[in-house]
Scaffold this motif. Sequence first.
Motif, PDB file in Angstrom:
ATOM      1  N   VAL A  91      13.923  -2.600  -3.849  1.00 39.22           N
ATOM      2  CA  VAL A  91      13.672  -3.532  -2.754  1.00 39.22           C
ATOM      3  C   VAL A  91      13.592  -2.723  -1.465  1.00 39.22           C
ATOM      4  N   VAL A  92      12.474  -2.822  -0.776  1.00 40.25           N
ATOM      5  CA  VAL A  92      12.336  -2.169   0.530  1.00 40.25           C
ATOM      6  C   VAL A  92      12.481  -3.249   1.596  1.00 40.25           C
ATOM      7  N   ILE A  93      13.386  -3.003   2.532  1.00 40.73           N
ATOM      8  CA  ILE A  93      13.609  -3.939   3.635  1.00 40.73           C
ATOM      9  C   ILE A  93      13.046  -3.287   4.894  1.00 40.73           C
ATOM     10  N   VAL A 174      14.834   1.328  10.763  1.00 41.84           N
ATOM     11  CA  VAL A 174      13.421   0.944  10.652  1.00 41.84           C
ATOM     12  C   VAL A 174      13.139   0.285   9.306  1.00 41.84           C
ATOM     13  N   ASP A 175      13.467   0.980   8.224  1.00 38.96           N
ATOM     14  CA  ASP A 175      13.296   0.430   6.871  1.00 38.96           C
ATOM     15  C   ASP A 175      14.150   1.233   5.908  1.00 38.96           C
ATOM     16  N   TYR A 176      14.332   0.717   4.723  1.00 40.11           N
ATOM     17  CA  TYR A 176      15.140   1.408   3.710  1.00 40.11           C
ATOM     18  C   TYR A 176      14.929   0.757   2.358  1.00 40.11           C
ATOM     19  N   CYS A 201      16.313   5.861   3.794  1.00 43.04           N
ATOM     20  CA  CYS A 201      16.136   5.015   4.991  1.00 43.04           C
ATOM     21  C   CYS A 201      15.177   5.696   5.965  1.00 43.04           C
ATOM     22  N   ARG A 202      14.569   4.917   6.859  1.00 41.14           N
ATOM     23  CA  ARG A 202      13.982   5.496   8.073  1.00 41.14           C
ATOM     24  C   ARG A 202      14.934   5.171   9.215  1.00 41.14           C
ATOM     25  N   LEU A 203      15.417   6.207   9.865  1.00 40.37           N
ATOM     26  CA  LEU A 203      16.403   6.076  10.938  1.00 40.37           C
ATOM     27  C   LEU A 203      15.840   6.783  12.164  1.00 40.37           C
TER      28      LEU A 203
HETATM   29  P1  TMP Z   1       7.519   3.559   2.296  1.00 39.71           P
HETATM   30  O1  TMP Z   1       7.144   3.228   3.700  1.00 39.71           O
HETATM   31  O2  TMP Z   1       7.068   4.911   1.849  1.00 39.71           O
HETATM   32  O3  TMP Z   1       7.138   2.460   1.346  1.00 39.71           O
HETATM   33  O4  TMP Z   1       9.122   3.622   2.266  1.00 39.71           O
HETATM   34  C1  TMP Z   1       9.883   2.546   2.711  1.00 39.71           C
HETATM   35  C2  TMP Z   1      11.362   2.932   2.725  1.00 39.71           C
HETATM   36  O5  TMP Z   1      11.857   3.129   1.417  1.00 39.71           O
HETATM   37  C3  TMP Z   1      11.640   4.237   3.466  1.00 39.71           C
HETATM   38  O6  TMP Z   1      12.818   4.084   4.237  1.00 39.71           O
HETATM   39  C4  TMP Z   1      11.869   5.251   2.392  1.00 39.71           C
HETATM   40  C5  TMP Z   1      12.369   4.441   1.241  1.00 39.71           C
HETATM   41  N1  TMP Z   1      11.895   4.946  -0.039  1.00 39.71           N
HETATM   42  C6  TMP Z   1      12.808   5.430  -0.974  1.00 39.71           C
HETATM   43  O7  TMP Z   1      14.009   5.470  -0.713  1.00 39.71           O
HETATM   44  N2  TMP Z   1      12.332   5.882  -2.167  1.00 39.71           N
HETATM   45  C7  TMP Z   1      11.023   5.843  -2.498  1.00 39.71           C
HETATM   46  O8  TMP Z   1      10.667   6.257  -3.602  1.00 39.71           O
HETATM   47  C8  TMP Z   1      10.098   5.333  -1.523  1.00 39.71           C
HETATM   48  C9  TMP Z   1       8.624   5.298  -1.829  1.00 39.71           C
HETATM   49  C10 TMP Z   1      10.578   4.897  -0.325  1.00 39.71           C
END
Ligand code: TMP
Length: 241
Positions: A91-93, A174-176, A201-203
């Motif tokens: 799950v990406v938030i 930002v996202d995680y 995460c993006r921090l």
């Molecule tokens: P994304 O923008 O590449 O889809 O990534 C979204 C968020 O998810 C970003 O904070 C990084 C994290 N992420 C992971 O932890 N593992 C992964 O395999 C991917 C693709 C993203």
Amino acid sequence: MEKRDRLYEGKAKVIFATDDPNLYVQYFKDDATAFNGVKKGTITDKGAVNNLVASRLMTILEAVGIPVHFVKRLNDREQLIRKVEIIPVEVVIRNVVAGSMAKRLGLPEGQPLPRPILEFYYKADALDDPLVIRDHVLVFGWATEAELAWIEQTCLRINDVLIGFFANIGIRLVDYKLEFGRLASQPGQVVLADEISPDTCRLWDLVTGEKLDKDRFRRDLGGVVEAYREVARRMGLALDS
Ligand code: TMP
């Protein structure tokens, strides 16, 4: 507790059995990969920093009532965790437009979202973890309706806690990515699993926008472990312990 056989080696972590069938040891490596393993590297001390950061974040979430697989940090590289069956959905938030969503939708990075967006990715290395929709998760049986509803609700609770926690230390969440699993000792119980760290995460620094996460590795920006250490430092974590 005694550490036993190595059970599974992932890109950034190794899982070991213990003498208790319901407990595992999660070991944090210095290895880093991006783009599903296409880009590879080693970041000295990353594993130790991520173990510290992830342990603290799990402890905070547990304290506010989120069920977690984390039991305790054992040493600089290892955590004791409960055995789970991982639900094969990441799950990406997202709170701010960035990364793959910016690219897919042609949006500039940095645009705040009016409300959090939850995305689901099917955990399948051979397919590069494709973006999927809610119905795929249900129809292909990766999670039940009850599990998915609980996961969605829990992600929003986690997001509220983490946004505030990071804002307090001058960081924009930002996202995680989160992963969940079913407890082996109690199969009806879903818990937060894996890790939350600068790898997942993006921090961004709240004032300067400086990236304090794995994008420094993905985008060859340099200063990767220094950025991870800065996150730990702002969290009040002592890196030599
Ligand atoms: P994304 O923008 O590449 O889809 O990534 C979204 C968020 O998810 C970003 O904070 C990084 C994290 N992420 C992971 O932890 N593992 C992964 O395999 C991917 C693709 C993203």
